[in-house]
Design an enzyme around this catalytic site. Structure first.
Site, mmCIF file in Angstrom:
data_model
loop_
_atom_site.group_PDB
_atom_site.id
_atom_site.type_symbol
_atom_site.label_atom_id
_atom_site.label_comp_id
_atom_site.label_asym_id
_atom_site.label_seq_id
_atom_site.Cartn_x
_atom_site.Cartn_y
_atom_site.Cartn_z
ATOM 1 N N GLU A 106 0.848 -1.200 0.000
ATOM 2 C CA GLU A 106 0.000 0.000 0.000
ATOM 3 C C GLU A 106 0.880 1.246 0.000
ATOM 4 O O GLU A 106 2.025 1.216 0.466
ATOM 5 C CB GLU A 106 -0.908 -0.070 1.247
ATOM 6 C CG GLU A 106 -1.837 1.086 1.480
ATOM 7 C CD GLU A 106 -2.879 1.325 0.390
ATOM 8 O OE1 GLU A 106 -2.482 1.525 -0.760
ATOM 9 O OE2 GLU A 106 -4.078 1.345 0.716
ATOM 10 N N ASP A 107 0.349 2.323 -0.532
ATOM 11 C CA ASP A 107 1.121 3.576 -0.556
ATOM 12 C C ASP A 107 1.103 4.271 0.801
ATOM 13 O O ASP A 107 2.130 4.706 1.305
ATOM 14 C CB ASP A 107 0.604 4.518 -1.656
ATOM 15 C CG ASP A 107 -0.897 4.780 -1.579
ATOM 16 O OD1 ASP A 107 -1.601 4.142 -0.759
ATOM 17 O OD2 ASP A 107 -1.392 5.628 -2.341
ATOM 18 N N ASP A 110 -3.840 5.897 6.253
ATOM 19 C CA ASP A 110 -4.318 7.182 6.769
ATOM 20 C C ASP A 110 -5.307 6.864 7.898
ATOM 21 O O ASP A 110 -4.906 6.641 9.040
ATOM 22 C CB ASP A 110 -4.941 7.927 5.581
ATOM 23 C CG ASP A 110 -5.383 9.327 5.890
ATOM 24 O OD1 ASP A 110 -4.829 9.945 6.796
ATOM 25 O OD2 ASP A 110 -6.306 9.832 5.199
ATOM 26 N N PHE A 159 -1.506 16.579 3.460
ATOM 27 C CA PHE A 159 -1.841 15.836 2.249
ATOM 28 C C PHE A 159 -0.638 15.814 1.309
ATOM 29 O O PHE A 159 -0.165 16.850 0.879
ATOM 30 C CB PHE A 159 -3.066 16.420 1.549
ATOM 31 C CG PHE A 159 -3.630 15.460 0.542
ATOM 32 C CD1 PHE A 159 -4.477 14.435 0.947
ATOM 33 C CD2 PHE A 159 -3.263 15.540 -0.801
ATOM 34 C CE1 PHE A 159 -4.960 13.511 0.027
ATOM 35 C CE2 PHE A 159 -3.747 14.618 -1.721
ATOM 36 C CZ PHE A 159 -4.597 13.610 -1.298
ATOM 37 N N ARG A 172 1.141 11.782 -9.622
ATOM 38 C CA ARG A 172 1.691 10.447 -9.319
ATOM 39 C C ARG A 172 3.110 10.306 -9.846
ATOM 40 O O ARG A 172 3.891 9.510 -9.335
ATOM 41 C CB ARG A 172 0.821 9.352 -9.956
ATOM 42 C CG ARG A 172 -0.595 9.260 -9.404
ATOM 43 C CD ARG A 172 -1.236 7.946 -9.849
ATOM 44 N NE ARG A 172 -2.690 7.953 -9.713
ATOM 45 C CZ ARG A 172 -3.344 7.643 -8.600
ATOM 46 N NH1 ARG A 172 -2.683 7.325 -7.513
ATOM 47 N NH2 ARG A 172 -4.664 7.656 -8.566
HETATM 48 P P1 IMP Z 1 -7.390 5.233 4.516
HETATM 49 O O1 IMP Z 1 -8.467 4.261 4.147
HETATM 50 O O2 IMP Z 1 -7.967 6.476 5.145
HETATM 51 O O3 IMP Z 1 -6.269 4.650 5.332
HETATM 52 O O4 IMP Z 1 -6.818 5.802 3.166
HETATM 53 C C1 IMP Z 1 -5.961 5.117 2.416
HETATM 54 C C2 IMP Z 1 -5.933 5.662 1.008
HETATM 55 O O5 IMP Z 1 -6.228 7.062 0.939
HETATM 56 C C3 IMP Z 1 -4.534 5.530 0.484
HETATM 57 O O6 IMP Z 1 -4.345 4.300 -0.125
HETATM 58 C C4 IMP Z 1 -4.431 6.681 -0.481
HETATM 59 O O7 IMP Z 1 -4.852 6.275 -1.748
HETATM 60 C C5 IMP Z 1 -5.354 7.730 0.062
HETATM 61 N N1 IMP Z 1 -4.628 8.774 0.822
HETATM 62 C C6 IMP Z 1 -4.603 8.971 2.163
HETATM 63 N N2 IMP Z 1 -3.828 10.014 2.511
HETATM 64 C C7 IMP Z 1 -3.338 10.501 1.334
HETATM 65 C C8 IMP Z 1 -2.440 11.592 1.019
HETATM 66 O O8 IMP Z 1 -1.929 12.345 1.863
HETATM 67 N N3 IMP Z 1 -2.176 11.758 -0.304
HETATM 68 C C9 IMP Z 1 -2.697 10.966 -1.285
HETATM 69 N N4 IMP Z 1 -3.520 9.948 -1.026
HETATM 70 C C10 IMP Z 1 -3.852 9.713 0.270
HETATM 71 MG MG MG Z 2 -3.852 3.648 -1.926
#
Ligand code: IMP
Ligand code: MG
Length: 187
Positions: A106-107, A110, A159, A172
């Protein structure tokens, strides 16, 4: 206000440059190699699209046989910086993971909602193990706590874009990871 012609112009601060990311990815690759010493199938499940760049570098830092599969999920509406809280599968696995070791790539984690959903979803397909490697983590934003075996960097609650991460599908292709200027965080 739209994106500038040169994506670098929309970054207010570089958090991680190319060299720093590359060095960390090498370490993660070595640790992952050591954690799966056998020759059983290890399936890297890349979570599109954010982990595209990361998985490309990480798989080449892993010194053992791997298989790559991809899933695409979405928890954000386009042009939004807040998670919607609901996860949709846009593209499912193409191969089986039954009895295999699975490593979700995963990238960024959050809120944790996406990875929590994905871990449960993949665990339902009877793999031997499911672990997570994420390049970035924003601990301040966590809603669901999930175990993450490997993490590249902890970052502040800002962000970020670049190295695969987007805002409204842009940025990207930046080689660094940077903070997106606030005035650009609007669709
Ligand atoms: P989560 O479900 O809130 O943990 O979000 C995960 C997904 O939200 C990641 O896989 C990203 O694609 C996107 N995301 C969360 N924070 C960022 C950010 O700061 N920049 C870009 N994408 C984000
Ligand atoms: Mg992602």
């Amino acid at each position: 206000m739209g994106a500038s012609k040169n994506p670098h112009d929309d970054i207010s601060e570089v958090l991680l440059d190319e060299a720093k990311i590359a060095a960390r990815v090498k370490v993660l690759g070595a640790e992952i190699t050591a954690a799966y010493p056998g020759n059983d199938e290890l399936v890297l499940v890349s979570v599109l699209k954010g982990s595209l760049v990361f998985v490309g570098d990480l798989m080449r830092a892993i010194d053992r046989n791997v298989r790559i599969d991809v899933m695409e999920v979405s928890s954000y509406g386009g042009g939004n910086t807040e998670s919607s809280g609901t996860v949709r599968i846009l593209k499912d696995l193409s191969g089986t993971i039954e009895g295999r070791d699975v490593l979700i790539v995963e990238d960024i984690i959050d809120t944790g909602i996406t990875l929590n959903y994905l871990t449960n979803y993949l665990a339902g397909k009877s793999p031997r193990s499911v672990k997570i490697v994420t390049l970035l983590s924003k601990p301040a934003r966590r809603v669901v706590e999930i175990p993450v075996e490997w993490m590249g960097f902890e970052i502040p609650d800002k962000f970020v874009v670049g190295y695969g991460l987007d805002f409204a599908e842009r940025y990207r292709n930046l080689t660094c990871i940077g903070v997106l200027k606030t005035e650009k965080q609007k669709a």
